[in-house]
Scaffold this motif. Sequence first.
Motif, PDB file in Angstrom:
ATOM      1  N   SER A 630      -5.153   5.816   9.615  1.00  0.00           N
ATOM      2  CA  SER A 630      -6.287   5.683   8.909  1.00  0.00           C
ATOM      3  C   SER A 630      -6.503   5.843   7.497  1.00  0.00           C
ATOM      4  O   SER A 630      -7.314   5.552   6.584  1.00  0.00           O
ATOM      5  N   LEU A 631      -5.525   7.123   7.088  1.00  0.00           N
ATOM      6  CA  LEU A 631      -5.182   7.207   5.693  1.00  0.00           C
ATOM      7  C   LEU A 631      -4.808   5.897   5.099  1.00  0.00           C
ATOM      8  O   LEU A 631      -5.130   5.664   3.771  1.00  0.00           O
ATOM      9  N   GLU A 632      -3.920   5.072   5.728  1.00  0.00           N
ATOM     10  CA  GLU A 632      -3.491   3.777   4.892  1.00  0.00           C
ATOM     11  C   GLU A 632      -4.537   2.708   4.601  1.00  0.00           C
ATOM     12  O   GLU A 632      -4.641   2.367   3.791  1.00  0.00           O
ATOM     13  N   GLU A 633      -5.267   2.778   5.783  1.00  0.00           N
ATOM     14  CA  GLU A 633      -6.639   1.877   5.621  1.00  0.00           C
ATOM     15  C   GLU A 633      -7.470   2.262   4.665  1.00  0.00           C
ATOM     16  O   GLU A 633      -7.901   1.549   3.599  1.00  0.00           O
ATOM     17  N   SER A 634      -7.894   3.727   4.079  1.00  0.00           N
ATOM     18  CA  SER A 634      -8.772   4.230   3.345  1.00  0.00           C
ATOM     19  C   SER A 634      -8.143   3.824   2.007  1.00  0.00           C
ATOM     20  O   SER A 634      -8.692   3.517   1.145  1.00  0.00           O
ATOM     21  N   ILE A 635      -6.668   4.137   1.708  1.00  0.00           N
ATOM     22  CA  ILE A 635      -6.121   3.755   0.580  1.00  0.00           C
ATOM     23  C   ILE A 635      -6.039   2.670   0.125  1.00  0.00           C
ATOM     24  O   ILE A 635      -6.316   1.889  -0.858  1.00  0.00           O
ATOM     25  N   LYS A 636      -5.837   1.608   1.164  1.00  0.00           N
ATOM     26  CA  LYS A 636      -5.945   0.067   1.076  1.00  0.00           C
ATOM     27  C   LYS A 636      -7.359  -0.300   0.517  1.00  0.00           C
ATOM     28  O   LYS A 636      -7.292  -1.024  -0.219  1.00  0.00           O
ATOM     29  N   SER A 637      -8.405   0.267   1.110  1.00  0.00           N
ATOM     30  CA  SER A 637      -9.834   0.081   0.764  1.00  0.00           C
ATOM     31  C   SER A 637     -10.183   0.251  -0.612  1.00  0.00           C
ATOM     32  O   SER A 637     -11.090  -0.134  -1.372  1.00  0.00           O
ATOM     33  N   MET A 638      -9.440   1.423  -1.101  1.00  0.00           N
ATOM     34  CA  MET A 638      -9.721   2.032  -2.546  1.00  0.00           C
ATOM     35  C   MET A 638      -8.817   1.012  -3.537  1.00  0.00           C
ATOM     36  O   MET A 638      -8.987   1.607  -4.763  1.00  0.00           O
ATOM     37  N   SER A 639      -7.843   0.355  -2.999  1.00  0.00           N
ATOM     38  CA  SER A 639      -6.960  -0.283  -4.182  1.00  0.00           C
ATOM     39  C   SER A 639      -6.214   0.662  -4.792  1.00  0.00           C
ATOM     40  O   SER A 639      -5.632   0.551  -5.813  1.00  0.00           O
TER      41      SER A 639
END
Length: 971
Positions: A630-639
């Motif tokens: 979920s950390l990876e997803e959050s970081i990806k969504s924030m670019s």
Amino acid sequence: MAARGHVQDPNDRRLRPIYDYLDNGNNKMAIQQADKLLKKHKDLHCAKVLKAIGLQRTGKQDEAYALAQEVAALEPTDDNSLQALTILYREMHRPELVTKLYEAAVKKVPNSEEYHSHLFMAYARVGEYKKMQQAGMALYKIVPKNPYYFWSVMSLIMQSISAQDENLSKTMFLPLAERMVEKMVKEDKIEAEAEVELYYMILERLEKYQEALDVVRGKLGEKLTSELQSRENKCMAMYKKLCRWPECNALSRRLLLKNSDDWQFYITYFDSVFQLIDESWTPPLEEEQSLEGEVHYSIEQAVKFIEERITEESKSARPLRGPYLAKLELIRRLRCRGCNDEYKLGDPEELMFQYFKKFGDKPCCFTDLKVFVDLLPSSQYTKFISQLLEVIPLSAAAESEVALPADIKALQQHLCVVQLTRLLGIYHAMDKKEKLTAVRELMLRYRHGLEFGKTCLKTELQFSDYYCLLAVHLLLDLWLEEGEETAVWQCLTFLEEGLSHSPSNAQFKLLLIRIYCRLGAFEPVAELYSSLDAKHIQHDTIGYLLTRYAESLGHYAAASQSCNFALRFFHSNQKDTSEYIIQAYKYGAFEKIPEFIAFRNRLNSSLHFAQVRTERMLLDLLLEANISTSLEESIKSMSLSPEEDDIPWKDLRDNRDLTVLFNWDPKDRDISEEHRKLSLEEETVWLRIRSLTLRLVSGLPTLSHTIQPKNSEKTAENGVSSKIDTIRSLLQQLEAAVDSGKKFLEQKIQYPVLGPPPTRMAGFFSNGSCQCQTSLFYLVSDIYELDTNGLDSAEIQERLGNSFKSLIERLTDLFNKCKGDLIEVRDGTLKTQPNLLENLVFFVETISITLWVSSYCDSVLRPFKSNLQKKKKKKKESSVAMPPVFTHFLDYVTELQTLTSNVIDHIKGLEIILTALKLEELSLKDTLLLQEEKKFTKTVQGKVQSSYHHSVQEIGELLKKRLDTIKKLKI
């Protein structure tokens, strides 16, 4: 919706229902209606675009974009489609696509004035100044109107402003712009004031001050009529640039004869007189003294001139303050030059006394005299105040020993004296008992003054509000300088009482915000800030009062909301400023365009913007990211990318308004320029630490694990080594930032009571969070090394085991600093420990980073263990020795789980104590409080108690989520 064009299109009737649905926010129906229409009329491009707008507004951005590009590829020229696509691209924040749209339209319809002007404005939105210049000239060739020609000229000036090379600006862009305007001047085609303004702007930027002066004084200058004294102000500016002090003096003198209350001309008059004296200027014998008339070039003439203005003022129907203040200003300047005694202008004390008698009932009297109090010798302060008090008509009330004013005029006079008393440091010199007596007297006067404001509307302030504010300032001195805890509760009580009578008083609200935040109670602050109804730029200038404390006091939901609120303003700034620039072009307000550009840049470089952006992303990760996936997803969504740093460190602008709170402190206790610089330095260092922490966290998912042990060549190929290099580089930068922070804190800077609020940096270092977080990022490097070299290295395994133990010890120390009661009754007094809340918040943040790092560790160890188990099955051995790193990790996870459980139990204990605490009884026992005060004291204490409870609940909820995730960390 925006205007849909004036072309009579037979399809308008068909499209109208879709427009109506979109206007009313019914986007789904708009999409359905568009689909129905497209079944019958497949080539109706506008319907497709309107459908795309509906899709965009329902969150289907990709579909909307695809549909829009489908239409744009056909290069439509109908007004409806173009307007609809423009609206869609604006909502997508893609203004550059509008330029392509109109470029195609202009090629197909080359003689359309409308499309050419739309193309120009599209370039203006994206700041394509070169293309704007070309579009402006193309437009002028089609329709030879002056505004279009000058659009092109202004675009040249914008190219000069944005040019990196200043030499290029002054040798190419500006001279070309000058020649273009001169051509129009020679052909006598200058029509409007805006065109003259533009010519003046070019000459000023080229430093051709004499030519600019000639333009203003000549025939063209006659067009400068929209602003009062526009020509005179421009002449004055040019005379100063050219150091033509005789003309400067004569013009300011002439303008003062017309209006002897205009302060800016007094300043210019004095500046020019003293410049002429220093230059030993003498008037020419035969010629006129100057182009503007008679010149004053001696102190005697200046003194005489000011005396004449005062004499003239006495005949005026309306009292004018300017001449009297000018006399005090002249005394100050003469005193600075050491020649006051020669010219008997009078005793400053007496002049200020006379000024008070004349204007003391005006609220501006204090601010006028404040500038000149340094003319008084400190030995005369008490005498001067007594002298002022003697002329105020006060009468002793039957029920009070204090003499009170009988009307509003006397109240304003007395308020002015009280403010001066504070400014001269008389209140500061009092002991505790005298201060408390003064507070009681001020509150008595405040309550008496409410009698005069019974008919005031809710939106109006009470006449006596300043008494309450001054009483609070005295109590703040007692609290922050002498540690008197009861004083802070009285502050809040008085301010809440004041706010009940003056619901629109921003000063009451701002002070309440500052004090509640100092006490660690954020809950009442959000409502107070909302009621301030901050507008536009104020989200940048005073927004720090809200965003600094929301997250640090454990109000995560409110923090998220306040960050969103601020970011919405900053993000809309880009779009809004483009619209302002377009309006400036349309209406010929050319001189405003560089100001709008500078304003946009100022906001883009705002310190507050960078802080809110960083804290918002950290907060989102804290609230949403539980494990590495979920950390990876959050970081990806924030670019987010660890390599990228989007903060303009060199251009950071501190736009905070640090003087938003009224202050009557003497100069030595007030906010100085040095305080501002130090505060900016502190904020920048803290922002750097937070930004690097965010980038380090964003780098964790990039260290992806591959099952086969990697050798260095393969690593370089797949780019992972460069990722760990990035992490290590960021870690070095973090260490450097931490060192800077420690050096800064060694200075032990004390800001004034109402000065800039300090950052969270001191707590970050003192409670051990810094050491914990730094060691966690070093642990990442060690885990990566293990991942690269495999389980063969006993040294790395031992190092990891020691790191795990050390980390648990540090986290335990951090927890120990969170222990204690947030609020307790001690010796009949309420004591608060808001620092415990900040420590708890730091603990939650550190545990979250611990979890993300542990999750990475888990992802590295898990494949190793599965490989060992496979080998074990193949060899059919029951006792294959497990490497010690697995035991170290499992022990560490167990201890981490225990520690987190203990913190949650501690938080539950805090909740129980806060719920059981009966604060009302304490306020009711205080016999010294008035009945009215008891009511507000109860309110205040209830708000603080409720806020603490809310903070503890939110922190507890977040920790429970973390505990659930820790339990899943099993290899």
